[in-house]
Design a protein around this motif. Structure first.
Motif: not given
Length: 556
Positions: A152-170
């Motif tokens: 999913s493009r939107r799933s990728y965009e959300v994950r990349e946004f969190l990662a680049r802002n150094q927000v931990p997520y699962q």
């Protein structure tokens, strides 16, 4: 959660006691200090810790030990704890061995004995290494969860946004619930109402369905608006050049703000490893560099607004007024444009449809683990492509670099070429370019043309990472600042025509070295015409610009 372990290893009882004493004095409130008098004994401790899933943050081992020296111990230890920080204690005579260990075991640091006083010679080193470890360590997870599908493009965009802002997520992939018990439990707990993805579950239990970037940024506490509207210095772009300008500007007393459209770090922040940045002999990731620079800028009082975008700028008397994407405005005495560049897109049929679903521009930091045991294709022959290929090779079955030119020599640093040649699962195909992509909901195949023979081969592929060209983000200054034919901003001597400043230049002096055609507006880093596209160059330009900012402000 058990406290992370700091493990000291030395066969000399006096030295071991000294190490333990200094470690406990500084770190016992946050870490558990353990010790062993031999390499085999330390490995036994690590095995027990691993079996209990207890974290180990740091190993500090003496080099000269009987039966198993320090380098041999560290080599064995990283099989159990590959992300642990590694320090070697050496005598002066063993310095060459310690330097060699940087490549053998990716040694983080070596310390010469004795290290007194520890406040100067020991703690600053260990503090930095433990900060690095803490930034990348993922304890049993209690934070934000992202639920969606890999393609999913939107799933990728959300994950990349969190990662680049150094927000931990699962990340929980709904397609793997049969093999991932935790994903199955989380999705079941949310009930049957999940019909649209991605879904973001916040730490307080709030569920966001397909959130916009601004909605997500607001809910996780990212700062997008300032409490004040006027600054001495406004910086557009939070890459290395912009962050350097912020550090130097704020540290010298200027009220400073950075406006960054995505996340601090810029394109460099996506780099898996920067090996040739001065002062880091073991290299560092782009994320580490961004984290350090952001901390430094904030410590001096700089504000960072991200994600936020400048959409236009105008002059009002001696002030520069920037309009942001949410309609708010920021005014300033001086402005530094450090908005960087973005990857150029491949102009081939069907590729836009598959972006985020197998086709990625840039390093795709969130996708490396997902590529385990797959074949990955990397388009490009410059340093960013080489760094990405080396990173993907840690997980992928094979990495194929598709390079349009005849060799890597003209576009890539030699140290990267050497490492690529030494990595058995990386293959470089020169004289090759992608001419088509195939797939409906996700990438399934690519067509690759050989420039020498003219033949076109269709190859099965699920991941294509593109690192070609550089397009500046300068549309928002169209009509305000002079640019070259490619959109890069002209500064200093490049503005001069037959020894004269550009038309409309209102001052008696010529434009400063990094100054644009508008007095008090400067451009630094990749966005500037004629700049050297290297992290260190951007940092240098960002810091130098502040000297010219002061010279401008002295006349305001």
């Amino acid at each position: 959660m058990p406290r992370p372990v700091l493990l000291a290893v030395d066969d000399d009882a006096d030295v071991l006691r000294a190490v333990e004493r200094d470690l406990r004095k500084q770190y016992s409130d946050r870490y558990r200090v353990m010790s062993a008098d031999s390499g085999p004994g330390a490995l036994n401790i690590l095995t027990r810790l691993s079996q209990r899933s207890e974290p180990v943050a740091l190993l500090i081992a003496d080099h000269r030990m009987p039966h198993m020296n320090g380098i041999e111990f560290l080599t064995a230890a990283i099989r159990e704890f590959p992300d642990v920080r590694r320090v070697l204690l050496t005598a002066y005579a063993d310095t060459e061995a310690a330097i060699g260990a940087i490549n053998v075991v990716k040694l983080d640091h070596y310390l010469l004995k004795p290290w007194d006083p520890p406040d100067r010679n020991l703690y600053p080193v260990l503090d930095d290494l433990l900060d690095q470890w803490s930034a990348s360590y993922r304890p049993p997870f209690e934070g934000i969860k992202v639920i969606g599908t890999r393609w999913s493009r939107r799933s990728y965009e959300v994950r990349e946004f969190l990662a680049r802002n150094q927000v931990p997520y699962q990340w929980l992939n709904i397609e793997s619930t049969q093999s991932d018990a935790e994903a199955a439990r989380t999705i079941a707990a949310l009930g049957d109402g999940l019909t649209k993805f991605p879904v973001v579950v916040l730490t307080d239990g709030t569920v966001l369905t397909d959130p916009t970037q601004n909605e997500l940024a607001d809910r996780i506490g990212l700062r997008m608006r300032s409490d004040t509207s006027f600054f001495d210095l406004a910086i557009v772009g939070g890459g290395p050049a912009g962050l350097a300008a912020a550090v130097y500007g704020a540290s010298e007393g200027l009220k400073t703000v950075i406006v960054e459209r995505e996340a601090p770090g810029g394109q460099a922040g996506l780099s898996s490893r920067i090996e040739n940045y001065l002062g880091f002999p073991s290299g560092l990731s782009g994320g580490d560099l961004a984290r350090r620079a952001v901390t430094q800028a904030r410590r001096f009082g700089a504000e960072i607004l991200a994600p936020q975008e400048v959409v236009r700028v105008r002059n009002e008397g001696p002030y520069r007024v920037m309009t942001l994407s949410d309609g708010s405005e920021i005014s300033c005495h001086a402005m530094v444009i450090a908005s960087g560049v973005q990857w150029r897109k491949l102009n081939i049929p069907g590729i836009d449809r598959l972006q985020g679903a197998g086709v990625y521009y840039g390093a795709g930091s969130t996708e490396a683990l997902s590529c385990r045991d797959e074949d990955v294709y990397v388009v490009g022959g410059a340093n960013s492509a080489g760094q990405a290929a080396i990173n993907f090779a840690r997980y992928a079955r094979n990495v194929v670099m598709l390079v349009r030119g005849p060799s890597l020599g003209a576009t890539m640093s030699q140290y990267l070429i050497d490492e690529i040649q030494q990595t058995p699962n990386i293959r470089v195909e020169c004289g090759s370019q992608v001419v088509a992509v195939h797939g409906e909901d996700k990438l399934e195949a690519i067509s690759v043309s050989c420039t020498q023979s003219g033949s076109v081969d269709r190859l099965p592929a699920s991941c294509l990472f593109v690192f070609i060209g550089a397009a500046p983000r300068t549309d928002w200054v169209d009509g305000y600042i002079e640019r070259d034919e490619h959109g890069f901003i002209l500064t200093g001597p490049d503005l001069m025509r037959q020894g004269k400043p550009p038309n409309g230049w209102p001052l008696e002096r010529d434009p400063f070295l990094l100054e644009t055609c508008v007095p008090g507006v400067f451009a630094v880093g990749d966005v500037r015409h004629g700049s050297i596209k290297r992290v260190a160059s951007g940092v240098g330009e960002g810091s130098i610009a502040i000297q010219f900012v002061h010279a401008h402000l002295a006349k305001v």
